[in-house]
Design a protein around this motif. Structure first.
Motif, short mmCIF file in Angstrom:
data_model
loop_
_atom_site.label_atom_id
_atom_site.label_comp_id
_atom_site.label_asym_id
_atom_site.label_seq_id
_atom_site.Cartn_x
_atom_site.Cartn_y
_atom_site.Cartn_z
N GLY A 153 -11.08 58.88 31.98
CA GLY A 153 -9.66 58.24 33.11
C GLY A 153 -9.23 58.98 33.11
N ARG A 154 -9.48 60.73 32.83
CA ARG A 154 -8.60 61.72 33.07
C ARG A 154 -9.85 62.77 33.01
NH1 ARG A 154 -6.35 64.06 29.15
NH2 ARG A 154 -7.49 64.09 27.27
N PHE A 155 -11.04 62.47 33.38
CA PHE A 155 -11.67 63.75 33.68
C PHE A 155 -12.89 63.34 34.42
CE2 PHE A 155 -11.09 67.50 29.76
CZ PHE A 155 -10.01 66.84 30.24
N THR A 156 -13.52 63.49 35.23
CA THR A 156 -14.76 63.45 36.31
C THR A 156 -15.68 64.69 36.46
OG1 THR A 156 -13.03 61.71 37.50
CG2 THR A 156 -15.35 62.97 38.74
N ILE A 157 -16.80 64.49 35.77
CA ILE A 157 -18.02 65.02 35.75
C ILE A 157 -19.11 65.02 37.18
CG2 ILE A 157 -20.18 63.51 34.52
CD1 ILE A 157 -20.71 65.71 33.15
N SER A 158 -18.83 65.70 38.14
CA SER A 158 -20.50 65.62 39.10
C SER A 158 -20.71 66.92 39.86
CB SER A 158 -19.05 65.14 40.49
OG SER A 158 -18.37 67.14 40.34
N ARG A 159 -22.15 66.65 40.44
CA ARG A 159 -22.94 67.62 40.61
C ARG A 159 -23.28 67.76 42.43
NH1 ARG A 159 -27.53 66.39 36.94
NH2 ARG A 159 -28.19 67.73 37.79
N ASP A 160 -23.16 69.71 42.32
CA ASP A 160 -23.84 69.31 43.83
C ASP A 160 -25.44 70.07 43.53
OD1 ASP A 160 -25.10 70.12 46.59
OD2 ASP A 160 -22.28 70.30 46.97
N ASN A 161 -26.45 69.61 43.77
CA ASN A 161 -27.78 69.70 43.45
C ASN A 161 -28.23 70.84 44.67
OD1 ASN A 161 -28.31 68.73 41.03
ND2 ASN A 161 -29.59 67.03 41.90
N ALA A 162 -27.49 70.79 45.68
CA ALA A 162 -28.05 71.71 46.55
C ALA A 162 -26.98 72.82 46.19
CB ALA A 162 -27.90 71.19 47.88
N LYS A 163 -26.09 73.12 45.51
CA LYS A 163 -25.87 74.50 44.94
C LYS A 163 -26.38 74.72 44.33
CE LYS A 163 -21.47 73.40 48.31
NZ LYS A 163 -20.61 73.77 48.67
N ASN A 164 -27.04 74.13 43.06
CA ASN A 164 -27.02 74.21 41.25
C ASN A 164 -25.85 74.22 40.70
OD1 ASN A 164 -29.47 73.92 42.20
ND2 ASN A 164 -30.12 76.21 42.64
N THR A 165 -24.88 73.47 41.08
CA THR A 165 -23.95 73.68 40.68
C THR A 165 -23.50 72.00 39.52
OG1 THR A 165 -22.95 75.48 41.70
CG2 THR A 165 -20.88 74.28 40.50
N GLY A 166 -22.34 72.05 38.87
CA GLY A 166 -21.76 70.63 38.46
C GLY A 166 -20.30 71.00 38.21
N TYR A 167 -19.65 70.52 37.22
CA TYR A 167 -17.89 70.24 37.74
C TYR A 167 -18.16 69.26 36.46
CZ TYR A 167 -19.33 72.12 42.60
OH TYR A 167 -19.62 72.95 43.85
N LEU A 168 -16.85 69.34 36.17
CA LEU A 168 -15.32 68.84 35.40
C LEU A 168 -14.13 68.97 36.18
CD1 LEU A 168 -15.81 67.26 32.99
CD2 LEU A 168 -15.03 69.45 31.60
N GLN A 169 -13.86 68.07 36.92
CA GLN A 169 -12.69 68.09 36.93
C GLN A 169 -11.81 67.20 36.00
OE1 GLN A 169 -11.25 68.73 39.79
NE2 GLN A 169 -8.79 68.51 39.20
N MET A 170 -10.73 68.13 35.88
CA MET A 170 -9.55 67.51 34.96
C MET A 170 -8.36 67.38 35.50
SD MET A 170 -11.47 70.21 31.57
CE MET A 170 -10.82 71.76 32.07
N ASN A 171 -7.60 66.15 35.00
CA ASN A 171 -6.46 65.64 35.67
C ASN A 171 -5.35 65.30 34.13
OD1 ASN A 171 -7.46 66.22 38.04
ND2 ASN A 171 -8.43 64.43 38.62
N SER A 172 -3.98 65.13 34.78
CA SER A 172 -3.17 64.97 33.41
C SER A 172 -3.93 65.86 32.08
CB SER A 172 -3.49 63.40 33.48
OG SER A 172 -3.14 62.91 33.98
N LEU A 173 -3.90 67.04 32.39
CA LEU A 173 -4.30 67.26 30.88
C LEU A 173 -3.29 67.69 29.87
CD1 LEU A 173 -5.91 70.49 32.68
CD2 LEU A 173 -7.02 69.13 31.42
N LYS A 174 -3.94 67.00 28.83
CA LYS A 174 -2.45 67.23 27.68
C LYS A 174 -2.75 69.08 26.45
CE LYS A 174 -3.55 62.11 27.48
NZ LYS A 174 -3.83 61.25 27.01
N PRO A 175 -1.83 68.95 25.77
CA PRO A 175 -2.09 70.14 24.76
C PRO A 175 -3.57 70.10 23.86
CG PRO A 175 0.00 69.99 25.19
CD PRO A 175 -0.83 68.50 25.43
N GLU A 176 -3.38 68.82 23.59
CA GLU A 176 -4.91 68.32 22.56
C GLU A 176 -6.39 68.62 23.63
OE1 GLU A 176 -2.25 66.29 23.58
OE2 GLU A 176 -3.39 64.12 23.44
N ASP A 177 -6.19 68.91 24.58
CA ASP A 177 -7.47 69.36 25.56
C ASP A 177 -7.49 70.85 25.83
OD1 ASP A 177 -6.30 66.45 28.02
OD2 ASP A 177 -8.01 66.74 26.54
N THR A 178 -6.66 71.59 24.68
CA THR A 178 -7.06 73.43 24.41
C THR A 178 -7.89 73.38 23.38
OG1 THR A 178 -4.11 73.50 25.05
CG2 THR A 178 -6.07 75.03 23.07
N ALA A 179 -9.46 74.07 24.49
CA ALA A 179 -10.26 74.28 24.08
C ALA A 179 -11.35 74.96 24.49
CB ALA A 179 -11.12 73.03 23.11
#
Length: 124
Positions: free
Chosen positions: A66-92
């Motif tokens: 519900g906070r993170f979204t994974i996606s990809r663009d194969n044409a760009k050979n790139t994957g993404y991780l969109q991280m929203n509503s970040l919390k201190p416990e996401d520190t890593a």
């Protein structure tokens, strides 16, 4: 030789957003399932998200649903991780991985290629 390069980490405040990118070379991204894992200091690796080669199948760890979204663009050979509503416990340190198989997977042993990782720090 397959290489994965990550970008996008940094220091943010709680509630902010960040997007991580993972670009592959030496292998067509469309052949690979992608995954994101993280490791906080003093803790074991934690599964974050995974996506199949066509984007049709995604999995998320319970702590990021519900906070993170994974996606990809194969044409760009790139994957993404969109991280929203970040919390201190996401520190890593966050790592992206690519597989020799097109499906998504949730365990790090199922990935053959890894980026070096980028630090995400969320302050309260």
């Amino acid at each position: 030789q397959v290489e994965l390069v990550q970008t996008g980490g940094g220091v943010v405040q709680a509630g902010d957003s960040l997007r991580l990118s993972c670009t592959t070379s030496g292998r067509a991204l469309e052949d690979s399932g992608l995954g994101w894992f993280r490791q906080a200091q003093g803790k074991s690796h934690e599964f974050v998200a995974a996506i199949s080669w066509d984007g049709e199948t995604t999995y998320y760890g319970d702590s990021v649903k519900g906070r993170f979204t994974i996606s990809r663009d194969n044409a760009k050979n790139t994957g993404y991780l969109q991280m929203n509503s970040l919390k201190p416990e996401d520190t890593a340190t966050y790592y992206c991985g690519a597989r020799d198989f097109p499906t998504a997977a949730q365990h790090p042993t199922q990935y053959q290629y890894w980026a070096r990782g980028t630090q995400v720090t969320v302050s309260s």
